[in-house]
Design a protein around this motif. Structure first.
Motif, short mmCIF file in Angstrom:
data_model
loop_
_atom_site.label_atom_id
_atom_site.label_comp_id
_atom_site.label_asym_id
_atom_site.label_seq_id
_atom_site.Cartn_x
_atom_site.Cartn_y
_atom_site.Cartn_z
N ASP A 52 0.82 -1.21 0.00
CA ASP A 52 0.00 0.00 0.00
C ASP A 52 0.86 1.27 0.00
O ASP A 52 2.06 1.23 0.29
N GLY A 53 0.20 2.40 -0.27
CA GLY A 53 0.83 3.71 -0.14
C GLY A 53 2.11 3.82 -0.95
O GLY A 53 2.11 3.68 -2.17
N ILE A 54 3.24 4.04 -0.25
CA ILE A 54 4.52 4.20 -0.92
C ILE A 54 5.12 2.87 -1.36
O ILE A 54 6.14 2.85 -2.04
N GLY A 55 4.49 1.75 -0.97
CA GLY A 55 5.03 0.43 -1.29
C GLY A 55 5.37 0.24 -2.75
O GLY A 55 6.49 -0.19 -3.09
N PRO A 56 4.44 0.54 -3.67
CA PRO A 56 4.77 0.37 -5.09
C PRO A 56 5.94 1.22 -5.56
O PRO A 56 6.72 0.80 -6.42
N LEU A 57 6.10 2.41 -4.97
CA LEU A 57 7.23 3.28 -5.33
C LEU A 57 8.57 2.64 -4.96
O LEU A 57 9.50 2.57 -5.77
N VAL A 58 8.66 2.16 -3.73
CA VAL A 58 9.95 1.65 -3.25
C VAL A 58 10.25 0.25 -3.77
O VAL A 58 11.41 -0.10 -3.98
N THR A 59 9.22 -0.56 -4.00
CA THR A 59 9.48 -1.87 -4.60
C THR A 59 9.89 -1.72 -6.06
O THR A 59 10.74 -2.47 -6.55
N ASN A 60 9.32 -0.74 -6.75
CA ASN A 60 9.75 -0.47 -8.13
C ASN A 60 11.21 0.00 -8.16
O ASN A 60 11.95 -0.32 -9.09
N ALA A 61 11.62 0.73 -7.12
CA ALA A 61 13.02 1.14 -7.02
C ALA A 61 13.94 -0.08 -6.98
O ALA A 61 14.97 -0.14 -7.66
N PRO A 310 13.61 5.23 -0.76
CA PRO A 310 13.76 3.81 -1.11
C PRO A 310 14.91 3.10 -0.42
O PRO A 310 15.11 1.90 -0.61
N VAL A 311 15.70 3.84 0.38
CA VAL A 311 16.95 3.29 0.90
C VAL A 311 16.72 2.05 1.77
O VAL A 311 17.42 1.04 1.63
N ALA A 312 15.75 2.11 2.69
CA ALA A 312 15.53 0.97 3.59
C ALA A 312 15.25 -0.31 2.80
O ALA A 312 15.82 -1.37 3.08
N LEU A 313 14.38 -0.23 1.80
CA LEU A 313 14.04 -1.44 1.04
C LEU A 313 15.18 -1.86 0.13
O LEU A 313 15.37 -3.06 -0.12
N ASP A 350 13.05 13.15 4.31
CA ASP A 350 13.28 12.65 5.67
C ASP A 350 14.75 12.66 6.05
O ASP A 350 15.09 12.59 7.24
N LEU A 351 15.64 12.74 5.04
CA LEU A 351 17.08 12.79 5.30
C LEU A 351 17.63 14.19 5.08
O LEU A 351 18.85 14.38 4.98
N GLY A 352 16.73 15.18 4.99
CA GLY A 352 17.16 16.56 4.85
C GLY A 352 17.35 17.04 3.42
O GLY A 352 17.89 18.14 3.20
N GLY A 353 16.90 16.24 2.44
CA GLY A 353 17.06 16.63 1.05
C GLY A 353 15.73 16.94 0.38
O GLY A 353 14.70 17.07 1.05
N VAL A 354 15.77 17.06 -0.94
CA VAL A 354 14.55 17.39 -1.70
C VAL A 354 14.36 16.43 -2.87
O VAL A 354 13.50 16.66 -3.72
N SER A 355 15.13 15.37 -2.93
CA SER A 355 15.12 14.47 -4.09
C SER A 355 13.84 13.65 -4.16
O SER A 355 13.21 13.34 -3.14
N VAL A 360 16.90 9.33 -6.45
CA VAL A 360 17.75 8.49 -5.59
C VAL A 360 18.08 7.19 -6.29
O VAL A 360 19.23 6.73 -6.28
N VAL A 361 17.08 6.59 -6.93
CA VAL A 361 17.30 5.34 -7.66
C VAL A 361 18.34 5.53 -8.76
O VAL A 361 19.27 4.72 -8.91
N ASP A 362 18.19 6.59 -9.54
CA ASP A 362 19.15 6.86 -10.62
C ASP A 362 20.55 7.04 -10.08
O ASP A 362 21.53 6.59 -10.68
#
Length: 369
Positions: A52-61, A310-313, A350-355, A360-362
């Protein structure tokens, strides 16, 4: 039906042609080679639950990075959402067959008697050990330094099952069995990973049945590992010590509920839930996911802006690659992620950036060796 993707099969036989422009291998990069068994390089199927939610974003990463590395894995995707009453049978069968699953967050509705699909998965597959690695990432400033904590928690019994109030012989036997195997797993993990200390977190002064058995089991198993220091701490004091002096902890083993609280506290201290990897493992299966609670699973704003971290996943997927005995791919992925964090150019909010997630993936793909 699962949608099966084979993004890397066509690349498996490709090898670069030796020539003067290829860099010479650094003799200092590794000392003893990893010797696979014949057939270990065959592509491995992994059940994928975007969630759910951000899951599809980070799994796609993760999918993008795996394809860029030509990692020998392919995904069997299932769309599962937290508002279902039960995990679909075909999903359980896929994990049983593949032995390994990568999962985004599944949102659990609060109240209303709706059972958590996360808990269902753990019980159905007997994923009795949850592992969360909370550590400082180079280049990411935090209040405390030298934090490297592994929280191992019992995943199937305890308060989540309401067993503390059912004081009957069968329950005592069940609690003792679960206590013994989680204690054994914690010490085995410490031994195999060259960890020096195991701390049992408990509330045996109040929860005398469950936590008393838990401590008995930990003490018994500790005698079999004389090279590993063992100590105990009441959960109240543990939380205070975590936020004041977290570097004192190494491996922490806990009953179910305390472990959830301790892992999230340790994650917050070490850099946040967006960068902490983790997974759930049993005798036959493993499910890898973001290590600490994905409190932003249902964050619609993050989803709309495509700025989920996406870093944690990604780090959890590196753990998965090691579990599948693909250590060089795991090392490449972990090294690339750490380079991106250390350079500091591409970070999510969440890490102080704007990306964005994609930026991040790229950057991770660009840093792959």
């Amino acid at each position: 039906m699962a949608r099966r993707t084979l993004p890397i099969l066509k690349n498996l036989t490709h090898r670069p042609t030796p020539g003067p422009f290829l860099p010479k291998p650094d003799p200092n990069t590794r000392s003893v080679t990893y010797m696979p068994r014949p057939g270990d390089g065959a592509p491995r199927p992994v059940t994928l639950i975007p969630g759910d939610g951000i899951g599809p974003l980070v799994t796609n990463a993760v999918e993008q990075v795996m394809e860029a590395m030509h990692a020998p894995v392919y995904f069997e995707r299932y769309d599962v959402h937290g508002d279902l009453k039960r995990v679909p049978t075909e999903v359980i069968e896929s994990i049983r067959k593949n032995k390994v699953c990568l999962k985004g967050g599944l949102k659990t509705p609060v109240g209303g008697g709706v059972s958590s699909l996360n808990v269902q998965l753990r019980k159905e597959l007997d994923l009795y050990a949850s592992l969360v690695n909370c550590f400082n990432l180079p280049g990411l400033p935090t209040r405390h330094e030298n934090v490297d904590i592994v929280v191992i928690r019992e995943n199937t019994e305890g308060e989540y099952s309401g067993l503390e109030h059912e004081v009957v012989p069968g329950v005592v036997e069940s609690l003792k069995f679960c206590s013994e195997r989680i204690a054994k797993y914690a010490f085995e993990y410490a031994y195999l990973n060259n960890r020096k200390k195991v701390t049992a977190v408990h509330k045996a002064n109040i929860m005398k049945l469950a936590d008393g058995l838990f401590l008995e089991s930990c003490r018994e198993i500790a005698t079999k590992y004389p090279s590993i220091k063992y100590n105990e701490i009441i959960v109240d004091n543990c939380c205070m010590q975590l936020v004041s002096k977290p570097e004192q902890f190494d491996v922490m083993v806990t009953p179910n509920l305390y472990g959830n609280l301790v892992a999230n506290t340790a994650a917050g201290i070490a850099g946040g839930t967006g960068v902490m990897p983790g997974g759930n493992v049993g005798a036959d299966h493993a499910v890898f996911e973001q290590g600490a609670s994905a409190g932003n699973v249902g964050n619609e704003k993050l989803w709309e802006q495509k700025k989920a971290n996406p870093v944690a996943l990604l780090l959890s997927s590196a753990m998965m690659l090691r579990h599948l005995q693909f250590p060089s791919f795991a090392d490449r992925l972990e090294t690339a992620v750490k380079r991106v964090i250390s350079e500091g150019k591409y970070r999510t909010k969440d890490l102080g950036g704007v990306s964005t997630t994609q930026e991040v993936v790229d950057a991770v793909i660009a840093n792959l060796d």
